[in-house]
Motif scaffolding. Structure first.
Motif, PDB file in Angstrom:
ATOM      1  N   ALA A 120       0.965  54.734-102.772  1.00 36.13           N
ATOM      2  CA  ALA A 120       0.213  53.445-104.044  1.00 36.13           C
ATOM      3  C   ALA A 120      -0.525  52.823-102.826  1.00 36.13           C
ATOM      4  N   LEU A 121       0.680  52.173-102.386  1.00 32.70           N
ATOM      5  CA  LEU A 121       0.434  51.062-101.771  1.00 32.70           C
ATOM      6  C   LEU A 121      -0.745  50.929-101.223  1.00 32.70           C
ATOM      7  N   PHE A 122      -0.987  51.380-100.366  1.00 31.04           N
ATOM      8  CA  PHE A 122      -2.191  51.677 -99.414  1.00 31.04           C
ATOM      9  C   PHE A 122      -3.934  52.349 -99.966  1.00 31.04           C
ATOM     10  N   LYS A 123      -3.147  52.388-101.680  1.00 28.81           N
ATOM     11  CA  LYS A 123      -4.404  52.220-102.202  1.00 28.81           C
ATOM     12  C   LYS A 123      -5.459  51.379-102.911  1.00 28.81           C
ATOM     13  N   ILE A 124      -4.040  49.480-102.701  1.00 34.27           N
ATOM     14  CA  ILE A 124      -4.971  48.929-102.841  1.00 34.27           C
ATOM     15  C   ILE A 124      -4.715  47.984-102.107  1.00 34.27           C
ATOM     16  N   ALA A 125      -3.797  48.230-100.765  1.00 32.32           N
ATOM     17  CA  ALA A 125      -3.413  47.082 -99.586  1.00 32.32           C
ATOM     18  C   ALA A 125      -3.542  47.590 -98.460  1.00 32.32           C
ATOM     19  N   ASP A 126      -4.946  48.045 -97.546  1.00 37.84           N
ATOM     20  CA  ASP A 126      -4.805  48.929 -96.857  1.00 37.84           C
ATOM     21  C   ASP A 126      -5.764  48.091 -95.505  1.00 37.84           C
ATOM     22  N   THR A 127      -5.785  46.387 -96.077  1.00 33.83           N
ATOM     23  CA  THR A 127      -6.321  45.175 -95.031  1.00 33.83           C
ATOM     24  C   THR A 127      -5.264  44.576 -94.877  1.00 33.83           C
ATOM     25  N   PRO A 128      -4.778  43.739 -93.712  1.00 29.79           N
ATOM     26  CA  PRO A 128      -4.300  42.840 -93.409  1.00 29.79           C
ATOM     27  C   PRO A 128      -4.509  41.432 -94.959  1.00 29.79           C
ATOM     28  N   GLN A 129      -5.431  40.879 -94.966  1.00 34.43           N
ATOM     29  CA  GLN A 129      -6.118  39.792 -96.029  1.00 34.43           C
ATOM     30  C   GLN A 129      -5.412  41.056 -97.334  1.00 34.43           C
ATOM     31  N   LYS A 130      -5.455  42.374 -97.792  1.00 32.29           N
ATOM     32  CA  LYS A 130      -5.376  43.079 -98.968  1.00 32.29           C
ATOM     33  C   LYS A 130      -3.889  42.293 -99.675  1.00 32.29           C
ATOM     34  N   MET A 131      -3.084  43.344 -98.211  1.00 28.66           N
ATOM     35  CA  MET A 131      -1.994  42.722 -98.310  1.00 28.66           C
ATOM     36  C   MET A 131      -0.810  41.320 -98.451  1.00 28.66           C
ATOM     37  N   LEU A 132      -1.883  40.597 -97.539  1.00 24.13           N
ATOM     38  CA  LEU A 132      -1.677  39.129 -98.123  1.00 24.13           C
ATOM     39  C   LEU A 132      -1.456  38.412 -99.794  1.00 24.13           C
ATOM     40  N   GLU A 133      -3.368  39.482-100.247  1.00 25.81           N
ATOM     41  CA  GLU A 133      -3.283  39.025-101.536  1.00 25.81           C
ATOM     42  C   GLU A 133      -2.467  39.375-102.602  1.00 25.81           C
ATOM     43  N   LEU A 134      -1.965  40.440-101.863  1.00 28.26           N
ATOM     44  CA  LEU A 134      -0.322  41.551-102.677  1.00 28.26           C
ATOM     45  C   LEU A 134       0.546  40.487-102.771  1.00 28.26           C
ATOM     46  N   GLY A 135       0.514  40.043-101.843  1.00 25.65           N
ATOM     47  CA  GLY A 135       2.132  39.363-101.424  1.00 25.65           C
ATOM     48  C   GLY A 135       3.507  39.778-100.963  1.00 25.65           C
ATOM     49  N   GLU A 136       4.576  39.126-100.861  1.00 22.56           N
ATOM     50  CA  GLU A 136       5.453  39.563-100.663  1.00 22.56           C
ATOM     51  C   GLU A 136       6.007  40.368-101.658  1.00 22.56           C
ATOM     52  N   GLU A 137       6.102  39.687-102.912  1.00 21.41           N
ATOM     53  CA  GLU A 137       6.914  39.644-104.154  1.00 21.41           C
ATOM     54  C   GLU A 137       6.332  41.644-104.263  1.00 21.41           C
ATOM     55  N   GLY A 138       5.193  41.624-104.498  1.00 21.41           N
ATOM     56  CA  GLY A 138       4.172  42.742-104.184  1.00 21.41           C
ATOM     57  C   GLY A 138       4.347  44.012-104.220  1.00 21.41           C
ATOM     58  N   LEU A 139       4.429  42.995-102.431  1.00 26.04           N
ATOM     59  CA  LEU A 139       4.934  44.676-101.421  1.00 26.04           C
ATOM     60  C   LEU A 139       6.227  45.217-101.612  1.00 26.04           C
ATOM     61  N   THR A 140       7.190  44.316-102.009  1.00 31.73           N
ATOM     62  CA  THR A 140       8.680  44.884-101.980  1.00 31.73           C
ATOM     63  C   THR A 140       8.397  45.827-103.310  1.00 31.73           C
ATOM     64  N   GLU A 141       8.341  45.010-104.697  1.00 33.58           N
ATOM     65  CA  GLU A 141       7.640  46.131-105.246  1.00 33.58           C
ATOM     66  C   GLU A 141       7.418  47.248-105.207  1.00 33.58           C
ATOM     67  N   HIS A 142       6.576  48.028-104.322  1.00 30.95           N
ATOM     68  CA  HIS A 142       6.263  49.225-104.063  1.00 30.95           C
ATOM     69  C   HIS A 142       7.209  50.026-102.692  1.00 30.95           C
ATOM     70  N   ALA A 150       9.447  43.433 -95.932  1.00 39.66           N
ATOM     71  CA  ALA A 150       7.969  43.277 -96.722  1.00 39.66           C
ATOM     72  C   ALA A 150       8.078  41.667 -95.569  1.00 39.66           C
ATOM     73  N   LYS A 151       8.781  41.126 -95.488  1.00 39.30           N
ATOM     74  CA  LYS A 151       8.957  39.827 -94.648  1.00 39.30           C
ATOM     75  C   LYS A 151       7.970  39.992 -93.376  1.00 39.30           C
ATOM     76  N   ASN A 152       8.639  41.189 -93.167  1.00 42.77           N
ATOM     77  CA  ASN A 152       7.641  41.358 -91.098  1.00 42.77           C
ATOM     78  C   ASN A 152       6.281  41.695 -91.728  1.00 42.77           C
ATOM     79  N   VAL A 153       5.867  42.666 -92.721  1.00 44.85           N
ATOM     80  CA  VAL A 153       4.642  43.086 -92.766  1.00 44.85           C
ATOM     81  C   VAL A 153       4.148  41.868 -93.409  1.00 44.85           C
ATOM     82  N   ILE A 154       4.254  40.919 -93.991  1.00 43.29           N
ATOM     83  CA  ILE A 154       3.349  39.702 -94.780  1.00 43.29           C
ATOM     84  C   ILE A 154       3.196  39.267 -93.447  1.00 43.29           C
ATOM     85  N   LYS A 155       4.722  38.387 -92.494  1.00 40.97           N
ATOM     86  CA  LYS A 155       4.336  37.827 -91.444  1.00 40.97           C
ATOM     87  C   LYS A 155       2.985  38.383 -90.061  1.00 40.97           C
ATOM     88  N   LEU A 156       3.225  39.594 -90.226  1.00 39.12           N
ATOM     89  CA  LEU A 156       2.639  39.901 -89.255  1.00 39.12           C
ATOM     90  C   LEU A 156       1.144  40.886 -89.547  1.00 39.12           C
TER      91      LEU A 156
END
Length: 214
Positions: free
Chosen positions: A57-79, A90-96
């Motif tokens: 489900a995560l990669f359907k909405i965040a398949d690029t670095p920019q989209k991952m940043l827009e999802l944010g750390e909290e949103g990523l953590t939920e996934h 989650a912190k590392n993925v947002i940082k990278l």
């Protein structure tokens, strides 16, 4: 640690691996090189199956670095909260992702040094990405490869770097590209840690493992 097998025995082992599975694939699901980096980073101390379940489900909405940043750390953590060490991951993925956007124009670099400079990306992750995406003959040594390499005598070594070097030095060049996938899959499904399936192993007669079972 088993003794190092000779060249001809190793060639026969990988010939059998090739004949059984000519094009072995990594089992982490991804849609592009960025999601491959994320998936491999998330797989540390976790199973591929568990990572795949979380990232579909995560990669359907965040398949690029920019989209991952827009999802944010909290949103990523939920996934990814079903994956071990999910908060730090989650912190590392947002940082990278931020580094990829700011320093690489949103593209994933194809050098080991650049990949390893990313948060949460170690040598193993870098080698997986270089091998799976760019087809480089890099060897990502995980617990399966370390066990199989030392148990069989294919590529023995005291640590993961030594095993990586042994793979590069001992396995014939024409098998280097898929070597780590064959070894991982063999360790995952046949040469298991607690109950190796020696009775049905296709390299049983060539292996140096002293405690073979039937």
């Amino acid at each position: 640690m088993a003794k190092q097998l000779d060249y001809h025995t190793i060639r026969e082992i990988f010939t059998r691996f090739h004949d059984a599975d000519p094009e072995p694939k990594g089992e982490l699901e991804h849609v592009n090189v960025y999601t491959l980096v994320v998936a491999v980073a998330l797989s540390a101390q976790a199973t591929d199956a568990g990572v795949n379940k979380a990232t579909r489900a995560l990669f359907k909405i965040a398949d690029t670095p920019q989209k991952m940043l827009e999802l944010g750390e909290e949103g990523l953590t939920e996934h990814i909260k079903t994956i071990g060490l999910f908060r730090q991951k989650a912190k590392n993925v947002i940082k990278l992702s931020r580094i990829l956007v700011d320093d690489y124009g949103g593209e994933v670099p194809n050098s080991r040094a650049a990949l390893q400079s990313l948060p949460g990306v170690g040598r193993k992750t870098a080698n997986v990405v270089l091998n799976m995406w760019w087809g480089m003959p890099t060897q990502a040594v995980d617990t399966h490869i370390f066990r199989v390499g030392n148990r069989t005598g294919i590529c023995p070594g005291k640590d993961v770097v030594a095993v990586e070097r042994a793979i590069e030095d001992q396995i014939p060049a024409d098998f280097q590209h898929h070597a780590h996938h064959w070894l991982i899959l063999h360790g995952r499904y046949h040469c298991k840690a607690r109950k190796p399936m020696c009775g049905t192993c296709i390299i049983r007669d060539l292996c140096e493992f002293e405690d073979k079972n039937l």
